[in-house]
Design a protein around this motif. Sequence first.
Motif, PDB file in Angstrom:
ATOM      1  N   ALA A  75       6.193  -7.854  -0.931  1.00 41.57           N
ATOM      2  CA  ALA A  75       7.245  -8.872  -0.994  1.00 41.57           C
ATOM      3  C   ALA A  75       7.760  -9.050  -2.416  1.00 41.57           C
ATOM      4  O   ALA A  75       8.956  -9.270  -2.636  1.00 41.57           O
ATOM      5  N   ALA A  76       6.860  -8.942  -3.397  1.00 40.17           N
ATOM      6  CA  ALA A  76       7.280  -9.053  -4.798  1.00 40.17           C
ATOM      7  C   ALA A  76       8.174  -7.874  -5.177  1.00 40.17           C
ATOM      8  O   ALA A  76       9.187  -8.036  -5.870  1.00 40.17           O
ATOM      9  N   ALA A  77       7.807  -6.673  -4.721  1.00 43.86           N
ATOM     10  CA  ALA A  77       8.631  -5.495  -5.002  1.00 43.86           C
ATOM     11  C   ALA A  77      10.022  -5.672  -4.417  1.00 43.86           C
ATOM     12  O   ALA A  77      11.035  -5.380  -5.070  1.00 43.86           O
ATOM     13  N   GLN A  78      10.085  -6.179  -3.193  1.00 45.38           N
ATOM     14  CA  GLN A  78      11.380  -6.370  -2.553  1.00 45.38           C
ATOM     15  C   GLN A  78      12.199  -7.449  -3.252  1.00 45.38           C
ATOM     16  O   GLN A  78      13.409  -7.315  -3.435  1.00 45.38           O
ATOM     17  N   ALA A  79      11.542  -8.528  -3.679  1.00 44.99           N
ATOM     18  CA  ALA A  79      12.244  -9.636  -4.331  1.00 44.99           C
ATOM     19  C   ALA A  79      12.919  -9.194  -5.621  1.00 44.99           C
ATOM     20  O   ALA A  79      13.963  -9.731  -5.999  1.00 44.99           O
ATOM     21  N   LEU A  80      12.326  -8.198  -6.294  1.00 43.72           N
ATOM     22  CA  LEU A  80      12.901  -7.708  -7.545  1.00 43.72           C
ATOM     23  C   LEU A  80      13.765  -6.462  -7.335  1.00 43.72           C
ATOM     24  O   LEU A  80      14.076  -5.754  -8.284  1.00 43.72           O
ATOM     25  N   GLY A  81      14.158  -6.209  -6.084  1.00 42.20           N
ATOM     26  CA  GLY A  81      15.104  -5.146  -5.807  1.00 42.20           C
ATOM     27  C   GLY A  81      14.514  -3.770  -5.619  1.00 42.20           C
ATOM     28  O   GLY A  81      15.245  -2.776  -5.616  1.00 42.20           O
ATOM     29  N   GLY A  82      13.188  -3.693  -5.463  1.00 35.27           N
ATOM     30  CA  GLY A  82      12.554  -2.396  -5.267  1.00 35.27           C
ATOM     31  C   GLY A  82      12.379  -2.049  -3.800  1.00 35.27           C
ATOM     32  O   GLY A  82      12.691  -2.852  -2.914  1.00 35.27           O
ATOM     33  N   ASP A  83      11.893  -0.847  -3.564  1.00 32.96           N
ATOM     34  CA  ASP A  83      11.603  -0.386  -2.210  1.00 32.96           C
ATOM     35  C   ASP A  83      10.132  -0.676  -1.924  1.00 32.96           C
ATOM     36  O   ASP A  83       9.252  -0.054  -2.534  1.00 32.96           O
ATOM     37  N   PRO A  84       9.824  -1.591  -1.001  1.00 32.37           N
ATOM     38  CA  PRO A  84       8.421  -1.927  -0.725  1.00 32.37           C
ATOM     39  C   PRO A  84       7.581  -0.712  -0.352  1.00 32.37           C
ATOM     40  O   PRO A  84       6.393  -0.645  -0.714  1.00 32.37           O
ATOM     41  N   ALA A  85       8.167   0.242   0.332  1.00 37.84           N
ATOM     42  CA  ALA A  85       7.412   1.420   0.759  1.00 37.84           C
ATOM     43  C   ALA A  85       6.845   2.201  -0.426  1.00 37.84           C
ATOM     44  O   ALA A  85       5.811   2.859  -0.307  1.00 37.84           O
ATOM     45  N   ARG A  86       7.527   2.113  -1.587  1.00 38.96           N
ATOM     46  CA  ARG A  86       7.037   2.829  -2.774  1.00 38.96           C
ATOM     47  C   ARG A  86       5.852   2.125  -3.422  1.00 38.96           C
ATOM     48  O   ARG A  86       5.185   2.683  -4.299  1.00 38.96           O
ATOM     49  N   ALA A  87       5.590   0.903  -2.979  1.00 42.26           N
ATOM     50  CA  ALA A  87       4.470   0.147  -3.547  1.00 42.26           C
ATOM     51  C   ALA A  87       3.281   0.095  -2.600  1.00 42.26           C
ATOM     52  O   ALA A  87       2.357  -0.688  -2.798  1.00 42.26           O
ATOM     53  N   THR A  88       3.286   0.953  -1.572  1.00 41.48           N
ATOM     54  CA  THR A  88       2.233   0.908  -0.561  1.00 41.48           C
ATOM     55  C   THR A  88       0.850   1.205  -1.146  1.00 41.48           C
ATOM     56  O   THR A  88      -0.142   0.547  -0.797  1.00 41.48           O
ATOM     57  N   ALA A  89       0.766   2.190  -2.032  1.00 36.83           N
ATOM     58  CA  ALA A  89      -0.531   2.520  -2.634  1.00 36.83           C
ATOM     59  C   ALA A  89      -1.066   1.336  -3.436  1.00 36.83           C
ATOM     60  O   ALA A  89      -2.267   1.038  -3.395  1.00 36.83           O
ATOM     61  N   ALA A  90      -0.183   0.658  -4.157  1.00 31.46           N
ATOM     62  CA  ALA A  90      -0.599  -0.517  -4.928  1.00 31.46           C
ATOM     63  C   ALA A  90      -1.084  -1.617  -3.999  1.00 31.46           C
ATOM     64  O   ALA A  90      -2.088  -2.293  -4.274  1.00 31.46           O
ATOM     65  N   ALA A  91      -0.376  -1.820  -2.888  1.00 31.88           N
ATOM     66  CA  ALA A  91      -0.765  -2.848  -1.926  1.00 31.88           C
ATOM     67  C   ALA A  91      -2.131  -2.535  -1.322  1.00 31.88           C
ATOM     68  O   ALA A  91      -2.986  -3.415  -1.178  1.00 31.88           O
ATOM     69  N   ALA A  92      -2.356  -1.263  -0.975  1.00 37.05           N
ATOM     70  CA  ALA A  92      -3.643  -0.862  -0.409  1.00 37.05           C
ATOM     71  C   ALA A  92      -4.762  -1.011  -1.441  1.00 37.05           C
ATOM     72  O   ALA A  92      -5.881  -1.424  -1.109  1.00 37.05           O
ATOM     73  N   ALA A  93      -4.468  -0.696  -2.697  1.00 29.98           N
ATOM     74  CA  ALA A  93      -5.471  -0.825  -3.759  1.00 29.98           C
ATOM     75  C   ALA A  93      -5.895  -2.286  -3.919  1.00 29.98           C
ATOM     76  O   ALA A  93      -7.084  -2.589  -4.074  1.00 29.98           O
ATOM     77  N   VAL A  94      -4.938  -3.185  -3.880  1.00 26.02           N
ATOM     78  CA  VAL A  94      -5.242  -4.613  -3.996  1.00 26.02           C
ATOM     79  C   VAL A  94      -6.118  -5.067  -2.825  1.00 26.02           C
ATOM     80  O   VAL A  94      -7.079  -5.827  -3.003  1.00 26.02           O
ATOM     81  N   GLU A  95      -5.811  -4.594  -1.620  1.00 27.35           N
ATOM     82  CA  GLU A  95      -6.603  -4.982  -0.454  1.00 27.35           C
ATOM     83  C   GLU A  95      -8.019  -4.414  -0.533  1.00 27.35           C
ATOM     84  O   GLU A  95      -8.988  -5.068  -0.128  1.00 27.35           O
ATOM     85  N   LEU A  96      -8.174  -3.211  -1.055  1.00 23.44           N
ATOM     86  CA  LEU A  96      -9.510  -2.645  -1.239  1.00 23.44           C
ATOM     87  C   LEU A  96     -10.320  -3.457  -2.237  1.00 23.44           C
ATOM     88  O   LEU A  96     -11.509  -3.726  -2.019  1.00 23.44           O
ATOM     89  N   VAL A  97      -9.694  -3.848  -3.338  1.00 22.89           N
ATOM     90  CA  VAL A  97     -10.397  -4.670  -4.325  1.00 22.89           C
ATOM     91  C   VAL A  97     -10.801  -6.009  -3.713  1.00 22.89           C
ATOM     92  O   VAL A  97     -11.939  -6.471  -3.882  1.00 22.89           O
ATOM     93  N   HIS A  98      -9.880  -6.628  -2.983  1.00 26.01           N
ATOM     94  CA  HIS A  98     -10.202  -7.905  -2.345  1.00 26.01           C
ATOM     95  C   HIS A  98     -11.419  -7.760  -1.428  1.00 26.01           C
ATOM     96  O   HIS A  98     -12.351  -8.573  -1.480  1.00 26.01           O
ATOM     97  N   ASN A  99     -11.442  -6.722  -0.631  1.00 25.59           N
ATOM     98  CA  ASN A  99     -12.530  -6.561   0.330  1.00 25.59           C
ATOM     99  C   ASN A  99     -13.830  -6.112  -0.319  1.00 25.59           C
ATOM    100  O   ASN A  99     -14.913  -6.458   0.165  1.00 25.59           O
TER     101      ASN A  99
END
Length: 349
Positions: A75-99
């Motif tokens: 959502a942050a990537a999209q809010a700043l005009g980016g393509d959310p799909a390009r941030a998928t690895a970052a999103a998955a990395a954050v979820e792995l760290v959380h878990n």
Amino acid sequence: MGMFTLERDHREGHEAQDVLARARTLVDPVLRAAVDSLPGTMRRVAGYHFGWWEADGSPSAASSGKAIRPALVLAAAQALGGDPARATAAAAAVELVHNFTLLHDDIIDRDETRRHRPTAWLVFGTTEAILAGDAMHSLALRLLAEDGHAVAGEAVRRLADCVVELCEGQQIDCAFEQRSDVSLTECLAMAEAKTGALLGAACAMGAQYAGGSEAAAQAMDGFGREIGLAFQLIDDLIGIWGDPEVTGKPVGADLLVRKKSLPVVAALRSGTPDGDRLAELYALERPLTAEELASCAAAVEGAGGRAWAQGESCERMAAAMSQLALAVPEPSAADELLALAELVTRRSH
């Protein structure tokens, strides 16, 4: 500059559950592929923790969690005009760290239930759960290192710094259990490190992947941290007054282990008779009875701890909106972030 609010009519078509579902669609395949790359037992522990399969490896319909953190990245990537799909690895990395932190926290806190079923350490043993958590942390860094995005290196550093801060927050939280003089200032700083840091990193990484400036990333980090504090305040209220049918944890779970959560510390520092009564109950060197647990909850409320936590949560959300406005001047661009912020403050588990 546009005004940011949490009014629902500003986000028609952007309900939080839709945002979370889209995040899951993008992130889950990456998570599963990463976990599938782990050696046998670690893979089994991680998959069980995520709710994908039972202890014996058979498919499970258990919950995988809400996916708020990866949704914030996208959502942050999209809010700043980016393509959310390009941030998928970052999103998955954050979820792995959380878990990975959840796996370890459950061991530290000796929690026996998560997402309505036995915790991984209880099922597989402490050693296996620790090692699976360590491996998940490494998977997160590997995902970013292999991503190939121009800002991947910066994201690795940000996430690594975040993990150090998370560990510091957990260490301080544990140290608080041995002290009777914990202040609200200390407690809020601990909560920012333990909970706010990762939400801040998630939002900042989304901004980075969208090509945002360092100033925008810092503002988004501030937004996430304030959201995290609001999240923790609500979580602490749920830890005392949450419905076990909803939370999957016992009545008054935090009181049972004498946790010095934010509303509890507010009550203990209140200088009221109820605060003194709570201190007496917390000082007992034996398990609390059901009646005493109810007395603890009543004392926290009577001393003003519940009202303070609710009010502080609202203040933190207001601060989050101010930070968001610095990074995303146009409110309509931040609809999904606002939907997630609302989810944090209105959740029941």
